[in-house]
Design an enzyme around this catalytic site. Sequence first.
Site, PDB file in Angstrom:
ATOM      1  N   CYS A  60      37.283  44.694  38.936  1.00  0.00           N
ATOM      2  CA  CYS A  60      36.816  44.755  40.319  1.00  0.00           C
ATOM      3  C   CYS A  60      36.014  46.044  40.506  1.00  0.00           C
ATOM      4  CB  CYS A  60      38.006  44.707  41.276  1.00  0.00           C
ATOM      5  SG  CYS A  60      37.557  44.939  43.010  1.00  0.00           S
ATOM      6  N   CYS A 132      33.092  31.510  39.787  1.00  0.00           N
ATOM      7  CA  CYS A 132      31.687  31.895  39.950  1.00  0.00           C
ATOM      8  C   CYS A 132      31.679  33.231  40.694  1.00  0.00           C
ATOM      9  CB  CYS A 132      31.001  30.790  40.742  1.00  0.00           C
ATOM     10  SG  CYS A 132      29.232  30.894  40.791  1.00  0.00           S
TER      11      CYS A 132
END
Length: 144
Positions: A60, A132
Amino acid sequence: MINTLFSFGGISIIEKIERSEEEWKKLLTPEQYAILRKKRTEMPFTGKLLSNKEKGTYNCAACGQVIFESDKKFDSQSGWPSFYDVMSSDSVELVTDDSHFMHRIEVICSSCGSHLGHVFDDGPKPTGKRYCINSAAMQFEGEE
């Protein structure tokens, strides 16, 4: 800052990151802020990690938590980096997203609550999933 998933006796604990929107604005680029905190999407086929084939992890970009491994990445030809599975089911939260007159499942970092992308049921085996994910929502960490 790299967050770790702790596991004690089968119970997983994720370190939760909480920051004000002003703090996020200072820590992230304008593009990262728009995607991670405001749930925007980068233009297809423009992300820097789309064609990355190196071995390593995808973390992240807001908090550093490991989300994906490179061996689960595949070319979906959708315009965004795609993965058929997450590093750990505890690393993300999946939330119903009915915005833009569509029904989708949003992928959110479980540590900091940042928007990463969406998951669809049209991926390859063994999971049949296609995560995605926006390139700007991730940082790549290559194997040493």
